[in-house]
Write a protein that holds these residues in place. Structure first.
Motif, short mmCIF file in Angstrom:
data_model
loop_
_atom_site.label_atom_id
_atom_site.label_comp_id
_atom_site.label_asym_id
_atom_site.label_seq_id
_atom_site.Cartn_x
_atom_site.Cartn_y
_atom_site.Cartn_z
N GLY A 73 -30.98 -32.80 4.12
CA GLY A 73 -32.33 -33.34 4.19
C GLY A 73 -33.07 -33.27 2.88
N LEU A 74 -32.32 -33.19 1.80
CA LEU A 74 -32.94 -33.08 0.48
C LEU A 74 -32.65 -34.31 -0.37
N GLY A 75 -32.45 -35.45 0.27
CA GLY A 75 -32.13 -36.66 -0.45
C GLY A 75 -33.26 -37.17 -1.32
N HIS A 76 -34.47 -36.62 -1.12
CA HIS A 76 -35.60 -37.06 -1.93
C HIS A 76 -35.59 -36.46 -3.33
N ILE A 77 -34.77 -35.43 -3.58
CA ILE A 77 -34.74 -34.79 -4.90
C ILE A 77 -34.00 -35.70 -5.87
N PRO A 78 -34.59 -36.06 -6.99
CA PRO A 78 -33.90 -36.90 -7.98
C PRO A 78 -32.65 -36.19 -8.50
N ILE A 79 -31.55 -36.93 -8.61
CA ILE A 79 -30.29 -36.36 -9.07
C ILE A 79 -29.61 -37.39 -9.95
N LEU A 80 -28.92 -36.93 -10.97
CA LEU A 80 -28.19 -37.82 -11.86
C LEU A 80 -26.99 -37.09 -12.44
N GLY A 81 -26.06 -37.88 -12.98
CA GLY A 81 -24.89 -37.33 -13.64
C GLY A 81 -24.87 -37.73 -15.09
N LEU A 82 -24.40 -36.84 -15.95
CA LEU A 82 -24.31 -37.12 -17.38
C LEU A 82 -22.85 -37.02 -17.79
N ALA A 83 -22.24 -38.17 -18.10
CA ALA A 83 -20.83 -38.21 -18.50
C ALA A 83 -20.71 -37.94 -19.99
N LYS A 84 -19.72 -37.11 -20.36
CA LYS A 84 -19.63 -36.65 -21.75
C LYS A 84 -19.19 -37.75 -22.72
N GLU A 85 -18.26 -38.59 -22.31
CA GLU A 85 -17.60 -39.46 -23.28
C GLU A 85 -18.58 -40.34 -24.05
N PHE A 86 -19.45 -41.04 -23.33
CA PHE A 86 -20.41 -41.93 -23.98
C PHE A 86 -21.86 -41.49 -23.72
N GLU A 87 -22.05 -40.27 -23.18
CA GLU A 87 -23.38 -39.76 -22.86
C GLU A 87 -24.13 -40.75 -21.97
N GLU A 88 -23.43 -41.22 -20.93
CA GLU A 88 -24.02 -42.17 -19.99
C GLU A 88 -24.69 -41.44 -18.84
N ILE A 89 -25.85 -41.93 -18.45
CA ILE A 89 -26.61 -41.34 -17.35
C ILE A 89 -26.36 -42.18 -16.09
N HIS A 90 -25.74 -41.55 -15.07
CA HIS A 90 -25.46 -42.23 -13.80
C HIS A 90 -26.50 -41.82 -12.77
N ARG A 91 -27.05 -42.83 -12.08
CA ARG A 91 -28.05 -42.58 -11.04
C ARG A 91 -27.61 -43.23 -9.73
N PRO A 92 -27.95 -42.61 -8.60
CA PRO A 92 -27.54 -43.18 -7.31
C PRO A 92 -28.09 -44.59 -7.14
N ASP B 47 -27.46 -47.28 -8.84
CA ASP B 47 -27.38 -48.13 -10.03
C ASP B 47 -25.93 -48.54 -10.27
N THR B 48 -25.71 -49.81 -10.49
CA THR B 48 -24.34 -50.28 -10.77
C THR B 48 -23.94 -50.01 -12.20
N GLU B 49 -24.90 -49.98 -13.11
CA GLU B 49 -24.60 -49.74 -14.52
C GLU B 49 -25.27 -48.43 -14.97
N PRO B 50 -24.59 -47.66 -15.77
CA PRO B 50 -25.20 -46.42 -16.25
C PRO B 50 -26.31 -46.70 -17.26
N LEU B 51 -27.19 -45.73 -17.39
CA LEU B 51 -28.29 -45.82 -18.35
C LEU B 51 -27.86 -45.17 -19.66
N ARG B 52 -28.03 -45.88 -20.76
CA ARG B 52 -27.71 -45.33 -22.08
C ARG B 52 -28.98 -45.23 -22.90
N LEU B 53 -29.26 -44.01 -23.39
CA LEU B 53 -30.43 -43.78 -24.21
C LEU B 53 -30.01 -43.64 -25.67
N PRO B 54 -30.90 -43.92 -26.61
CA PRO B 54 -30.57 -43.72 -28.03
C PRO B 54 -30.18 -42.27 -28.32
#
Length: 560
Positions: A439-458, A460-467
């Motif tokens: 019952g904690l699905g409201h908490i924001p959660i994301l994954g950070l992949a090491k190879e390209f420092e990509e941010i994955h969010r539930p 989203d089809t494409e990862p977020l890349r920051l400078p």
């Protein structure tokens, strides 16, 4: 400016002078302090690609963690040594071994309030009205100079605070005519104090006359072919010069270390790029560590206001997963962590209150009791915590803070405002599924992949890349790297614990003390196996019979 460019700029600014240097990681934490006769030559060696092949694992880990450096120029090598020791004791850098204990350099102390003042060696300066000289980097030179001072100024070297005629009878200094013997009234106290003051002036730097005289005596002895005497005088002169050379005391830090990050700015940027209602003040990060499916462990790190909240770090041993399955391991850890938080806070999965007894939400052991407790999360070694929502209790238990409102009567759950998983879509999906079940699905959660420092969010089809220079990305990297460090450290500790278990543990009634004594003397089980019974019998706790039994035991195991 990138880390590499920042390092190159600072290397070009380093002078060819003696000094100390401090290496810092991405958190701004000092991880190594060193001294150098030539700062530019010494520090540049850390970044020579040609030297990488000769580095050991510790040195490689150090160089990979360096994100910034500072330096301070001093006048001489002895000053660099003193300042290095002071800074290591102040910062306790991870990669320094020497000087991390409380041992300090030697000083000379004389207290004119004593009945018969004397020079003594000490390592700690106290507010006792005494006069101190030093610290001295070279202890052997200091001891040699102290012996010279006692002979030159006819001072006592005995230990009693107030020596008497009984002490005089067996005093070597008196019989050799080194001491003027104030203990038997041979000179008055006032006369003796003048001798001590003259010695203090000498130690304070007024020793040019004695240095010149020693130099002349050395030349005369050499001319007379008394080479041993000339060598002794030469060594005495060198010790005197080293001891009386002026050095700074470094009572205060010569500079202040700049902060490595702007926490408030990074938090604000992170909340903005993720579309959160505001900056995520509490972030919890997870990572898994295992080697070929063995010693499966996980870590949980907590960041509060953009900085590590080490009092709330946790370590886990993975229990329900067979083999190497990071997805299932992440799911288990997330489930255990937040099931425990909900229980301890007194909330059910729907957010309603439930009765709370003294031991916890539903009679389970308090949060942080270790593997034997429900949930099985292991608290990291407790560190001082100030102003955190969780606090370590007197018995090592973790207690929940109350609401900010003074009228609050029941504990409130303190859930993170953002959860970071070290990994990609698979790990993120596994963790997200467990949160939904709780019952904690409201908490924001994301994954950070090491190879390209990509941010994955539930969702989203494409990862977020920051400078790469983004403060939000650097904050996430700090959380990810800290969770990775904690997990790897725990994994390594378990492996070392396993390695320390040896065949000796199977020998009846050996105990940890006798086992440690054996390994201290011989170094390994193989050397014990090759040793004679008589050699084993010399180990404390072993007699001839026990030594013979151990020898037979090891030979039998070797044959098997």
């Amino acid at each position: 400016m990138s880390v590499a460019e920042n390092i190159r700029v600072k290397l070009r600014a380093l002078p060819h002078k003696p000094g100390i240097y401090l290496m810092r990681d991405r958190f701004g934490t000092v991880i190594y302090v060193g001294k150098a006769r030539d700062l530019r030559k010494r520090v540049s060696q850390y970044f020579h690609p040609s030297r990488r092949m000769g580095w050991d694992l510790k040195f490689k880990a150090l160089t990979e963690a360096i994100c910034d450096l500072d330096y301070h120029v001093v006048r001489s090598e002895p000053e660099a040594l003193l300042l290095e020791s002071k800074l290591i004791k102040e910062f306790h850098p991870r990669y320094n071994v020497s000087f991390r204990d409380d041992k300090r350099f030697l000083m000379l102390k004389v207290n004119f309030n004593d009945p018969i003042p004397r020079f003594v060696l000490t390592r700690l300066k106290q507010d006792d009205g005494a006069r101190y000289f030093g610290p001295f980097p070279n202890s052997s030179a200091l001891r040699s100079t102290l012996a010279l001072v006692r002979r030159q100024f006819h001072l006592r070297g005995c230990r009693p605070l107030t020596p008497t005629e009984r002490d005089y009878k067996h005093c070597l200094y008196a019989h050799l005519k080194y001491c003027t013997a104030p203990c038997i009234g041979n000179v008055t106290r006032e006369q003796y104090v003048e001798q001590v003051r003259a010695a203090c002036d000498f130690l304070g730097g007024q020793c040019q006359e004695m240095q010149e005289r020693l130099g002349e005596d050395m030349k005369k002895a050499a001319a007379a072919q008394e080479y041993e005497k000339a060598a002794d005088l030469r060594d005495m002169l060198a010790d005197l010069q080293r001891t009386t050379k002026k050095v700074n005391r470094f009572e205060r830090m010569p500079y202040s270390l700049p902060l490595a990050l702007d926490a408030e700015k990074d938090l604000a940027e992170l909340g903005r790029v993720l579309g959160l209602p505001g900056p995520p003040r509490r972030i919890e990060g997870f990572d898994i560590s295992n080697i070929s499916g063995t010693f499966k462990v996980a870590s949980l790190v907590s960041f509060r206001n953009g900085r590590p909240d080490r009092a709330n770090y946790r370590r886990f041993r993975i229990k329900s997963v067979d083999g190497q399955d990071d997805f299932a391991s992440v799911a288990e850890v997330v489930r255990r962590r937040y099931t425990r938080v909900l229980k301890e806070s007194g909330l059910n999965r729907a957010g309603g209150q439930r009765p709370i007894n003294e031991r916890g939400g539903d009679g389970s052991s308090p949060l942080g009791q270790g593997e034997g407790a429900t949930g099985g999360d292991e608290p990291s070694p407790p560190l001082p915590s100030s102003g955190t929502e969780f606090a370590v209790g007197q018995q090592g238990e973790e207690t929940m803070a109350l609401h900010d409102s003074p009228s609050a009567k029941s504990p409130a759950p303190v859930l993170p405002e953002l959860i970071l998983i070290d990994g990609g879509k698979g790990q993120l999906s596994a963790a997200r599924g467990e949160l939904e079940k709780l019952g904690l699905g409201h908490i924001p959660i994301l994954g950070l992949a090491k190879e390209f420092e990509e941010i994955h969010r539930p969702g989203d089809t494409e990862p977020l890349r920051l400078p790469q220079d983004s403060g939000a990305l650097k904050l996430l990297q700090r959380v990810r790297d800290e969770s990775h460090r904690l997990a790897n450290t725990y994994n390594a500790a378990l492996r070392l614990r396993k390695i320390s278990e040896s065949i000796l543990d199977e020998f009846p009634n050996i105990g940890q003390r006798r086992k440690a004594a054996l390994l201290k003397k011989f170094g390994s089980v193989q050397r014990i196996r090759l040793a004679a019974v008589e050699q084993i019998a010399e180990v404390p706790g072993f007699g001839g019979k026990a030594a013979a039994e151990l020898k037979t035991f090891l030979e039998a195991r070797s044959a098997g």
